[in-house]
Write a protein that holds these residues in place. Structure first.
Motif, PDB file in Angstrom:
ATOM      1  N   UNK A   1      18.704   8.987  40.456  1.00 49.28           N
ATOM      2  CA  UNK A   1      17.699   9.580  39.562  1.00 49.28           C
ATOM      3  C   UNK A   1      18.162  10.946  39.076  1.00 49.28           C
ATOM      4  N   UNK A   2      18.790  11.735  39.953  1.00 48.35           N
ATOM      5  CA  UNK A   2      19.294  13.044  39.537  1.00 48.35           C
ATOM      6  C   UNK A   2      20.364  12.913  38.454  1.00 48.35           C
ATOM      7  N   UNK A   3      21.196  11.881  38.563  1.00 51.66           N
ATOM      8  CA  UNK A   3      22.200  11.641  37.519  1.00 51.66           C
ATOM      9  C   UNK A   3      21.523  11.281  36.190  1.00 51.66           C
ATOM     10  N   UNK A   4      20.470  10.490  36.254  1.00 45.81           N
ATOM     11  CA  UNK A   4      19.723  10.135  35.042  1.00 45.81           C
ATOM     12  C   UNK A   4      19.091  11.381  34.443  1.00 45.81           C
ATOM     13  N   UNK A   5      18.499  12.223  35.281  1.00 44.27           N
ATOM     14  CA  UNK A   5      17.883  13.459  34.802  1.00 44.27           C
ATOM     15  C   UNK A   5      18.933  14.373  34.173  1.00 44.27           C
ATOM     16  N   UNK A   6      20.092  14.479  34.806  1.00 42.78           N
ATOM     17  CA  UNK A   6      21.161  15.325  34.263  1.00 42.78           C
ATOM     18  C   UNK A   6      21.597  14.814  32.901  1.00 42.78           C
ATOM     19  N   UNK A   7      21.788  13.518  32.796  1.00 41.71           N
ATOM     20  CA  UNK A   7      22.185  12.925  31.515  1.00 41.71           C
ATOM     21  C   UNK A   7      21.104  13.158  30.451  1.00 41.71           C
ATOM     22  N   UNK A   8      19.844  13.088  30.857  1.00 39.84           N
ATOM     23  CA  UNK A   8      18.731  13.221  29.912  1.00 39.84           C
ATOM     24  C   UNK A   8      18.419  14.653  29.533  1.00 39.84           C
ATOM     25  N   UNK A   9      18.676  15.599  30.422  1.00 37.46           N
ATOM     26  CA  UNK A   9      18.172  16.955  30.224  1.00 37.46           C
ATOM     27  C   UNK A   9      19.237  18.022  30.025  1.00 37.46           C
ATOM     28  N   UNK A  10      20.487  17.688  30.199  1.00 33.09           N
ATOM     29  CA  UNK A  10      21.538  18.694  30.043  1.00 33.09           C
ATOM     30  C   UNK A  10      21.957  18.781  28.579  1.00 33.09           C
ATOM     31  N   UNK A  11      21.880  19.984  28.024  1.00 27.68           N
ATOM     32  CA  UNK A  11      22.261  20.198  26.630  1.00 27.68           C
ATOM     33  C   UNK A  11      23.778  20.148  26.498  1.00 27.68           C
ATOM     34  N   UNK A  12      24.247  19.814  25.326  1.00 26.60           N
ATOM     35  CA  UNK A  12      25.687  19.704  25.080  1.00 26.60           C
ATOM     36  C   UNK A  12      26.389  21.047  25.242  1.00 26.60           C
ATOM     37  N   UNK A  13      25.750  22.129  24.846  1.00 30.82           N
ATOM     38  CA  UNK A  13      26.371  23.441  25.018  1.00 30.82           C
ATOM     39  C   UNK A  13      25.396  24.370  25.718  1.00 30.82           C
TER      40      UNK A  13
ATOM     41  N   UNK B   1      11.993   3.300  37.982  1.00 31.51           N
ATOM     42  CA  UNK B   1      12.970   4.366  38.231  1.00 31.51           C
ATOM     43  C   UNK B   1      12.785   5.009  39.603  1.00 31.51           C
ATOM     44  N   UNK B   2      11.559   5.061  40.093  1.00 31.12           N
ATOM     45  CA  UNK B   2      11.311   5.714  41.381  1.00 31.12           C
ATOM     46  C   UNK B   2      11.802   4.889  42.561  1.00 31.12           C
ATOM     47  N   UNK B   3      12.178   3.651  42.334  1.00 31.37           N
ATOM     48  CA  UNK B   3      12.771   2.834  43.415  1.00 31.37           C
ATOM     49  C   UNK B   3      14.262   3.128  43.596  1.00 31.37           C
ATOM     50  N   UNK B   4      14.856   3.797  42.602  1.00 24.40           N
ATOM     51  CA  UNK B   4      16.271   4.154  42.711  1.00 24.40           C
ATOM     52  C   UNK B   4      16.442   5.291  43.707  1.00 24.40           C
ATOM     53  N   UNK B   5      17.609   5.383  44.347  1.00 27.11           N
ATOM     54  CA  UNK B   5      17.860   6.528  45.228  1.00 27.11           C
ATOM     55  C   UNK B   5      17.814   7.837  44.451  1.00 27.11           C
ATOM     56  N   UNK B   6      17.448   8.907  45.134  1.00 33.31           N
ATOM     57  CA  UNK B   6      17.296  10.215  44.482  1.00 33.31           C
ATOM     58  C   UNK B   6      18.583  10.654  43.787  1.00 33.31           C
ATOM     59  N   UNK B   7      19.740  10.361  44.365  1.00 37.25           N
ATOM     60  CA  UNK B   7      21.012  10.769  43.766  1.00 37.25           C
ATOM     61  C   UNK B   7      21.195  10.137  42.387  1.00 37.25           C
TER      62      UNK B   7
ATOM     63  N   UNK C   1       4.107  12.953  37.552  1.00 36.96           N
ATOM     64  CA  UNK C   1       4.256  14.223  38.280  1.00 36.96           C
ATOM     65  C   UNK C   1       5.511  14.250  39.139  1.00 36.96           C
ATOM     66  N   UNK C   2       5.811  13.147  39.824  1.00 35.52           N
ATOM     67  CA  UNK C   2       6.988  13.131  40.690  1.00 35.52           C
ATOM     68  C   UNK C   2       8.268  13.321  39.876  1.00 35.52           C
ATOM     69  N   UNK C   3       8.389  12.600  38.781  1.00 38.19           N
ATOM     70  CA  UNK C   3       9.579  12.731  37.935  1.00 38.19           C
ATOM     71  C   UNK C   3       9.642  14.137  37.352  1.00 38.19           C
ATOM     72  N   UNK C   4       8.511  14.696  36.970  1.00 43.40           N
ATOM     73  CA  UNK C   4       8.491  16.067  36.450  1.00 43.40           C
ATOM     74  C   UNK C   4       9.061  17.034  37.478  1.00 43.40           C
ATOM     75  N   UNK C   5       8.583  16.963  38.713  1.00 42.06           N
ATOM     76  CA  UNK C   5       9.032  17.906  39.741  1.00 42.06           C
ATOM     77  C   UNK C   5      10.506  17.718  40.104  1.00 42.06           C
TER      78      UNK C   5
END
Length: 182
Positions: free
Chosen positions: A65-77, A57-63, A106-110
């Protein structure tokens, strides 16, 4: 892999159905051989194609990865901040879907923690919950929170905020809260 001998030992042969048992036994043996060959072939393919390794995952561009994080961490409401002992089982749906991604490294966490706090709406029922939330997440993460919702049971005047909430909001450390339209 299937252990053929163990499978054969577990079969109970009855004397009256010997021809039927023999055909079933042959079919079973050929099925086990094909299954074991398929398993071996899949293992060779996994090794040769690299599918046995973790996704880089860290080889992907930051943009991305941010989309993956948003999909993974954004609550429905909204994200419920009430202490868990007070919540009913149905309220557990209001939390980020896969917060386990924060434990990857650590990098993914931050990178992902920014998304967790800036893309969710945090709901507070009492001013004490607001202060407990701030203590739990720390001052650095308080700076990342952008939206919150306060719950008022019976406002005396429509569209008004009780004085105890005004006092709590003035004292809180969630300084980057944006109002709709900002």
């Amino acid at each position: 892999m299937i252990d053929l001998q163990q499978l054969l030992d577990s079969i109970d042969d009855s004397p009256d159905d010997s021809s039927r048992s023999e055909a079933t036994l042959r079919l079973l043996c050929s099925t086990v051989r094909r299954y074991n060959q398929t398993c071996e072939e899949l293992e060779r393919l996994k090794e040769s194609t690299g599918f046995d390794k973790p996704f880089p995952i860290l080889r992907l561009p930051r943009e991305i990865r941010d989309e993956i994080y948003t999909y993974s961490l954004r609550a429905a409401s909204w994200v419920e901040t009430t202490p868990r002992i007070l919540l009913a089982a149905a309220d557990y749906a209001f939390k980020p879907p896969t917060s386990g991604i924060l434990r990857t490294n650590k990098q993914i966490y931050h990178e992902a923690i920014e998304i967790l706090y800036s893309k969710n709406i945090f709901k507070f029922h009492e001013p004490e919950h607001l202060f407990a939330f701030e203590d739990q997440i720390g001052s650095e993460n308080c700076m990342r929170v952008r939206e919150m919702s306060i719950w008022i049971m019976f406002p005396s005047v429509p569209d008004s905020v009780p004085s105890y909430w005004i006092t709590a909001l003035k004292a809180c450390r969630l300084w980057k809260i944006c109002t709709p339209g900002d």
